[in-house]
Design an enzyme around this catalytic site. Structure first.
Site, PDB file in Angstrom:
ATOM      1  N   ASN A   9       0.850  -1.175  -0.128  1.00 36.83           N
ATOM      2  CA  ASN A   9      -0.053  -0.035  -0.002  1.00 36.83           C
ATOM      3  C   ASN A   9       1.051   1.138  -0.106  1.00 36.83           C
ATOM      4  O   ASN A   9       1.490   1.542   1.009  1.00 36.83           O
ATOM      5  CB  ASN A   9      -0.837  -0.190   1.198  1.00 36.83           C
ATOM      6  CG  ASN A   9      -1.574   1.236   1.383  1.00 36.83           C
ATOM      7  OD1 ASN A   9      -1.832   2.030   0.529  1.00 36.83           O
ATOM      8  ND2 ASN A   9      -2.229   1.305   2.855  1.00 36.83           N
ATOM      9  N   TRP A  10       0.970   1.812  -1.180  1.00 38.64           N
ATOM     10  CA  TRP A  10       1.744   2.876  -1.451  1.00 38.64           C
ATOM     11  C   TRP A  10       1.561   4.284  -0.530  1.00 38.64           C
ATOM     12  O   TRP A  10       2.032   5.328  -0.617  1.00 38.64           O
ATOM     13  CB  TRP A  10       2.205   3.197  -2.782  1.00 38.64           C
ATOM     14  CG  TRP A  10       2.967   2.267  -3.279  1.00 38.64           C
ATOM     15  CD1 TRP A  10       4.002   1.259  -2.610  1.00 38.64           C
ATOM     16  CD2 TRP A  10       3.619   2.127  -5.063  1.00 38.64           C
ATOM     17  NE1 TRP A  10       4.518   0.584  -3.545  1.00 38.64           N
ATOM     18  CE2 TRP A  10       4.569   1.242  -4.816  1.00 38.64           C
ATOM     19  CE3 TRP A  10       3.234   2.855  -5.710  1.00 38.64           C
ATOM     20  CZ2 TRP A  10       4.905   0.961  -6.211  1.00 38.64           C
ATOM     21  CZ3 TRP A  10       3.672   2.763  -7.344  1.00 38.64           C
ATOM     22  CH2 TRP A  10       4.565   1.580  -7.219  1.00 38.64           C
ATOM     23  N   LYS A  11       0.007   4.172  -0.216  1.00 38.44           N
ATOM     24  CA  LYS A  11      -0.431   5.379   0.488  1.00 38.44           C
ATOM     25  C   LYS A  11      -0.160   6.669  -0.631  1.00 38.44           C
ATOM     26  O   LYS A  11      -0.148   6.500  -1.880  1.00 38.44           O
ATOM     27  CB  LYS A  11      -0.237   5.735   1.660  1.00 38.44           C
ATOM     28  CG  LYS A  11      -0.213   4.307   2.686  1.00 38.44           C
ATOM     29  CD  LYS A  11       0.102   4.633   3.985  1.00 38.44           C
ATOM     30  CE  LYS A  11      -0.013   3.283   4.785  1.00 38.44           C
ATOM     31  NZ  LYS A  11      -0.055   3.390   6.115  1.00 38.44           N
ATOM     32  N   HIS A  95      -9.663   1.633   4.874  1.00 39.33           N
ATOM     33  CA  HIS A  95      -8.436   1.797   5.474  1.00 39.33           C
ATOM     34  C   HIS A  95      -8.502   2.585   6.898  1.00 39.33           C
ATOM     35  O   HIS A  95      -9.335   3.466   6.763  1.00 39.33           O
ATOM     36  CB  HIS A  95      -7.281   2.050   4.535  1.00 39.33           C
ATOM     37  CG  HIS A  95      -5.900   2.129   5.094  1.00 39.33           C
ATOM     38  ND1 HIS A  95      -5.667   2.903   6.055  1.00 39.33           N
ATOM     39  CD2 HIS A  95      -4.824   1.285   4.989  1.00 39.33           C
ATOM     40  CE1 HIS A  95      -4.405   2.705   6.354  1.00 39.33           C
ATOM     41  NE2 HIS A  95      -3.958   1.444   5.918  1.00 39.33           N
ATOM     42  N   GLU A  97      -6.643   4.852   7.770  1.00 39.63           N
ATOM     43  CA  GLU A  97      -6.598   6.186   7.678  1.00 39.63           C
ATOM     44  C   GLU A  97      -7.984   6.772   6.998  1.00 39.63           C
ATOM     45  O   GLU A  97      -7.877   7.982   7.373  1.00 39.63           O
ATOM     46  CB  GLU A  97      -5.195   6.403   6.926  1.00 39.63           C
ATOM     47  CG  GLU A  97      -4.057   6.122   7.577  1.00 39.63           C
ATOM     48  CD  GLU A  97      -2.865   5.515   6.857  1.00 39.63           C
ATOM     49  OE1 GLU A  97      -2.886   5.613   5.448  1.00 39.63           O
ATOM     50  OE2 GLU A  97      -1.966   5.197   7.555  1.00 39.63           O
ATOM     51  N   GLU A 167      -5.584  -5.011  10.335  1.00 45.24           N
ATOM     52  CA  GLU A 167      -4.774  -3.982  10.499  1.00 45.24           C
ATOM     53  C   GLU A 167      -5.001  -3.330  12.003  1.00 45.24           C
ATOM     54  O   GLU A 167      -5.768  -2.182  11.958  1.00 45.24           O
ATOM     55  CB  GLU A 167      -4.728  -3.070   9.407  1.00 45.24           C
ATOM     56  CG  GLU A 167      -4.566  -3.614   7.893  1.00 45.24           C
ATOM     57  CD  GLU A 167      -3.871  -2.892   6.922  1.00 45.24           C
ATOM     58  OE1 GLU A 167      -2.732  -2.693   6.560  1.00 45.24           O
ATOM     59  OE2 GLU A 167      -4.353  -1.534   6.752  1.00 45.24           O
ATOM     60  N   GLY A 173       2.385   1.997  10.701  1.00 44.30           N
ATOM     61  CA  GLY A 173       3.446   2.900  10.861  1.00 44.30           C
ATOM     62  C   GLY A 173       4.342   3.364  12.100  1.00 44.30           C
ATOM     63  O   GLY A 173       4.622   4.469  12.246  1.00 44.30           O
ATOM     64  N   SER A 213       3.277  -2.410  10.228  1.00 45.71           N
ATOM     65  CA  SER A 213       4.623  -2.500  10.262  1.00 45.71           C
ATOM     66  C   SER A 213       5.012  -3.789   9.852  1.00 45.71           C
ATOM     67  O   SER A 213       6.164  -4.433  10.455  1.00 45.71           O
ATOM     68  CB  SER A 213       5.058  -2.243  11.990  1.00 45.71           C
ATOM     69  OG  SER A 213       4.582  -0.901  12.051  1.00 45.71           O
ATOM     70  N   GLY A 234       2.981  -1.197   4.308  1.00 43.20           N
ATOM     71  CA  GLY A 234       2.709   0.156   3.745  1.00 43.20           C
ATOM     72  C   GLY A 234       4.263   0.558   3.646  1.00 43.20           C
ATOM     73  O   GLY A 234       4.774   0.288   2.610  1.00 43.20           O
ATOM     74  N   GLY A 235       5.022   1.340   4.688  1.00 42.74           N
ATOM     75  CA  GLY A 235       6.109   1.656   4.551  1.00 42.74           C
ATOM     76  C   GLY A 235       7.389   0.796   3.920  1.00 42.74           C
ATOM     77  O   GLY A 235       8.070   1.213   3.018  1.00 42.74           O
TER      78      GLY A 235
END
Ligand code: PGA
Length: 249
Positions: A9-11, A95, A97, A167, A173, A213, A234-235
């Site tokens: 997930n590149w956000k 998500h 966020e 999640e 993150g 993470s 993600g990251g």
């Protein structure tokens, strides 16, 4: 058992040139056929060029959000038809966020899930508790509510096309991953809820993936758990080296 489902997930990261460079490198490292699903959830602007570039590759494309209406006066929104045209097969829905920063509620999330399925897209439905909810021992009730309301009004045939992403919000993150056993406990619970909705056989084939993470350092122990069928990173998905290591867990 569903085959491993590994998504990045590149956000809100990467312009088109960066996205294409990453995708080219990844596609060269993982030529078809692959024994796992490899998915990139890219920002809207990069979807169409990525769809073109990845057409014959083993890398599949996901959007990070979608609107439920087919078209109309919805300034700033993107429809399922637009995503399909761009080459998407998946879309992330709900998500944390989106829930936390943009106020998305289970009702809208359910509309998005239904619209995605109607258009032939597979929704990646995200659920998970906050740190406070975990502290109050509300993890299971929060996850149950998000899942049940997110999948409201769907028949078993629809539900089997959904991917569920657990999640925990406190792990996203933060560098703080859920312990594998801790994640497995919730994945098992989600599997049982899915069994209640569509029966044991269909539920067994639904990928339940973990996010929060995920790194090359913890992927293997997470994937060793029975009900963890993949991850949403993600990251660690922003760098082709680390995402490749996750794919090779
Ligand atoms: P993270 O993000 O891997 O950076 O924690 C995961 C996600 O939000 O999907």
């Amino acid at each position: 058992m569903p085959r491993p489902f590994i998504a990045g997930n590149w956000k809100m990261h990467k312009i088109v040139s960066e996205a294409l460079e990453f995708a080219g490198a990844l596609a060269r490292r993982f030529p078809p056929p692959q024994e796992r699903d490899i998915v990139i959830a890219a920002p809207f602007t990069a979807l169409h060029p990525l769809g073109q570039a990845l057409r014959t590759s083993a890398i599949q494309l996901s959007a990070q959000n979608v609107h439920w209406e087919e078209q109309g006066a919805f300034t700033g929104e993107v429809s399922t038809r637009m995503l399909c045209e761009a080459g998407c097969r998946y879309v992330i829905v709900g998500h944390s966020e989106r829930r936390r920063l943009f106020g998305e509620q289970n009702r809208e999330i359910n509309l998005k899930v239904r619209a995605a399925l109607a258009a032939g897209l597979k929704p990646i439905l995200c659920v998970g508790e906050t740190l406070e909810e975990r502290g109050d021992e509300k993890t299971f009730s929060v996850v149950r509510k998000q899942l049940k309301e997110g999948l409201n009004n769907l028949n078993p045939d629809d539900i089997r096309r959904v991917i569920v992403a657990y999640e925990p919000v406190w792990a996203i993150g933060t560098g703080r991953t859920a312990a594998p056993a801790q994640a497995q406990e919730v994945h098992r619970f989600i599997r049982q809820l899915l069994e209640g909705l569509c029966g044991e056989d269909l539920a067994a084939a639904i990928p339940i993936i973990y996010g929060g993470s995920v790194t090359p350092g913890n992927i293997r122990e997470l994937m060793a758990e029975t009900d963890i069928n993949g991850v949403l990173a993600g990251g660690a998905s922003l760098d082709v080296e680390s995402f490749s290591k996750i794919l090779q867990f």
